[in-house]
Design a protein around this motif. Structure first.
Motif, PDB file in Angstrom:
ATOM      1  N   LEU A 133      43.540  37.379  48.408  1.00  0.00           N
ATOM      2  CA  LEU A 133      42.879  36.311  49.165  1.00  0.00           C
ATOM      3  C   LEU A 133      41.612  36.818  49.833  1.00  0.00           C
ATOM      4  CD1 LEU A 133      45.790  34.394  50.906  1.00  0.00           C
ATOM      5  CD2 LEU A 133      44.305  33.575  49.087  1.00  0.00           C
ATOM      6  N   GLN A 134      41.672  38.015  50.396  1.00  0.00           N
ATOM      7  CA  GLN A 134      40.497  38.603  51.041  1.00  0.00           C
ATOM      8  C   GLN A 134      39.383  38.785  50.015  1.00  0.00           C
ATOM      9  OE1 GLN A 134      40.295  39.309  54.304  1.00  0.00           O
ATOM     10  NE2 GLN A 134      38.374  40.385  54.364  1.00  0.00           N
ATOM     11  N   TYR A 135      39.744  39.257  48.828  1.00  0.00           N
ATOM     12  CA  TYR A 135      38.766  39.458  47.762  1.00  0.00           C
ATOM     13  C   TYR A 135      38.142  38.122  47.350  1.00  0.00           C
ATOM     14  CZ  TYR A 135      36.682  40.643  43.298  1.00  0.00           C
ATOM     15  OH  TYR A 135      35.798  40.803  42.271  1.00  0.00           O
ATOM     16  N   THR A 136      38.977  37.099  47.208  1.00  0.00           N
ATOM     17  CA  THR A 136      38.462  35.783  46.839  1.00  0.00           C
ATOM     18  C   THR A 136      37.469  35.284  47.883  1.00  0.00           C
ATOM     19  OG1 THR A 136      40.500  35.223  45.675  1.00  0.00           O
ATOM     20  CG2 THR A 136      39.100  33.382  46.312  1.00  0.00           C
TER      21      THR A 136
ATOM     22  N   ARG B  44      39.466  31.761  38.313  1.00  0.00           N
ATOM     23  CA  ARG B  44      38.040  31.621  37.988  1.00  0.00           C
ATOM     24  C   ARG B  44      37.196  32.683  38.688  1.00  0.00           C
ATOM     25  NH1 ARG B  44      34.031  31.123  34.992  1.00  0.00           N
ATOM     26  NH2 ARG B  44      32.346  29.762  35.618  1.00  0.00           N
ATOM     27  N   ILE B  45      37.412  32.884  39.991  1.00  0.00           N
ATOM     28  CA  ILE B  45      36.563  33.772  40.783  1.00  0.00           C
ATOM     29  C   ILE B  45      36.983  35.235  40.631  1.00  0.00           C
ATOM     30  CG2 ILE B  45      35.713  34.324  43.103  1.00  0.00           C
ATOM     31  CD1 ILE B  45      34.793  31.585  41.956  1.00  0.00           C
ATOM     32  N   GLU B  46      38.236  35.528  40.882  1.00  0.00           N
ATOM     33  CA  GLU B  46      38.687  36.924  40.871  1.00  0.00           C
ATOM     34  C   GLU B  46      38.814  37.482  39.466  1.00  0.00           C
ATOM     35  OE1 GLU B  46      42.202  37.772  43.140  1.00  0.00           O
ATOM     36  OE2 GLU B  46      41.536  36.413  44.719  1.00  0.00           O
ATOM     37  N   ASP B  47      39.473  36.707  38.613  1.00  0.00           N
ATOM     38  CA  ASP B  47      39.742  37.208  37.264  1.00  0.00           C
ATOM     39  C   ASP B  47      38.595  36.930  36.305  1.00  0.00           C
ATOM     40  OD1 ASP B  47      42.198  38.077  38.201  1.00  0.00           O
ATOM     41  OD2 ASP B  47      43.217  36.233  37.605  1.00  0.00           O
ATOM     42  N   GLY B  48      37.643  36.108  36.739  1.00  0.00           N
ATOM     43  CA  GLY B  48      36.459  35.843  35.925  1.00  0.00           C
ATOM     44  C   GLY B  48      36.743  35.056  34.660  1.00  0.00           C
ATOM     45  N   LEU B  49      37.807  34.261  34.664  1.00  0.00           N
ATOM     46  CA  LEU B  49      38.151  33.490  33.472  1.00  0.00           C
ATOM     47  C   LEU B  49      37.241  32.270  33.353  1.00  0.00           C
ATOM     48  CD1 LEU B  49      42.069  33.472  33.625  1.00  0.00           C
ATOM     49  CD2 LEU B  49      40.566  35.103  32.469  1.00  0.00           C
ATOM     50  N   SER B  50      37.008  31.869  32.134  1.00  0.00           N
ATOM     51  CA  SER B  50      36.240  30.640  31.891  1.00  0.00           C
ATOM     52  C   SER B  50      37.125  29.450  32.243  1.00  0.00           C
ATOM     53  CB  SER B  50      35.840  30.569  30.418  1.00  0.00           C
ATOM     54  OG  SER B  50      36.992  30.376  29.615  1.00  0.00           O
ATOM     55  N   HIS B  51      36.506  28.257  32.284  1.00  0.00           N
ATOM     56  CA  HIS B  51      37.292  27.052  32.557  1.00  0.00           C
ATOM     57  C   HIS B  51      38.357  26.855  31.486  1.00  0.00           C
ATOM     58  CE1 HIS B  51      33.698  25.898  35.085  1.00  0.00           C
ATOM     59  NE2 HIS B  51      34.697  25.848  35.927  1.00  0.00           N
ATOM     60  N   ALA B  52      38.003  27.151  30.240  1.00  0.00           N
ATOM     61  CA  ALA B  52      38.970  27.003  29.144  1.00  0.00           C
ATOM     62  C   ALA B  52      40.141  27.973  29.310  1.00  0.00           C
ATOM     63  CB  ALA B  52      38.283  27.232  27.797  1.00  0.00           C
ATOM     64  N   GLU B  53      39.850  29.195  29.738  1.00  0.00           N
ATOM     65  CA  GLU B  53      40.915  30.179  29.945  1.00  0.00           C
ATOM     66  C   GLU B  53      41.789  29.810  31.143  1.00  0.00           C
ATOM     67  OE1 GLU B  53      38.798  34.238  28.243  1.00  0.00           O
ATOM     68  OE2 GLU B  53      38.143  33.444  30.201  1.00  0.00           O
ATOM     69  N   VAL B  54      41.163  29.325  32.212  1.00  0.00           N
ATOM     70  CA  VAL B  54      41.931  28.845  33.366  1.00  0.00           C
ATOM     71  C   VAL B  54      42.846  27.715  32.922  1.00  0.00           C
ATOM     72  CG1 VAL B  54      41.790  27.672  35.614  1.00  0.00           C
ATOM     73  CG2 VAL B  54      40.213  29.560  35.092  1.00  0.00           C
TER      74      VAL B  54
END
Length: 189
Positions: free
Chosen positions: A104-107, A149-159
């Motif tokens: 959460l802190q990282y986000t 999306r933010i932390e793991d850097g996934l695209s919208h499709a991957e999310v």
């Protein structure tokens, strides 16, 4: 040594009485072993408060599960094993909680550092801790989508794939969450 042998010989009968719901026998076991269980838990956890909590949990568990007590094992070793298991569960739970809080802190830091929520140092209370607090209050699906999306850097499709929703739904969910965060802080709207 004779008193030790006597007390050990009386343990099976004591356990049978506990197994049958005898509260006085249970109290005798608690009185006899509470210090040993607490000391053992302290050795593992290095916290008196947590050790006492584990000891209480072990004895509550013993009473709740009394019908399953093996009467052919020494009580002390049975209780210490139960305490060890509770300590390991406690340690694992603390590690998971610490990782979750770090995530959460990282986000929150990522949201601020990338100006995703429109960081403005003039807005009172607009800090990483405050952003983290607000994120923590979001519904689980919104927090998850934002983190993916933010932390793991996934695209919208991957999310979308991870969450079992359509890419359009994922995009809307993330966009709505970020917009709501911006509105909450009164920035970038």
């Amino acid at each position: 040594m004779d008193s030790d042998n006597q007390s050990l010989q009386g343990e099976p009968a004591l356990l049978v009485r506990v197994k049958n719901g005898n509260a006085q026998a249970f109290t005798e076991i608690v009185t006899r072993y509470i210090d040993d269980v607490t000391k053992f838990a302290y050795y593992i956890l290095q916290s008196q408060d947590e050790a006492e909590e584990v000891a209480q949990t072990v004895f509550v568990w013993l009473w709740d599960k009394r019908e399953y007590i093996p009467t052919n094992r020494p009580v002390k070793s049975y209780l210490l094993r139960a305490a060890r298991n509770r300590c390991l569960d406690q340690r694992k739970s603390l590690q998971i909680r610490a990782k979750y809080e770090a995530d959460l802190q990282y986000t929150a830091q990522t949201l601020l550092s990338h100006s995703i929520v429109g960081y403005n140092s003039d807005v009172p209370g607009f800090t990483v801790d405050k952003v983290q607090e607000v994120i923590d209050k979001l519904p689980e699906h919104r927090r998850s989508a934002l983190r993916l999306r933010i932390e793991d850097g996934l695209s919208h499709a991957e999310v979308a794939e991870v969450m079992g929703i359509t890419p359009q739904a994922a995009q809307k969910l993330i966009s709505r969450t970020i917009t709501d965060l911006r509105k909450y802080f009164g920035v970038g709207v």
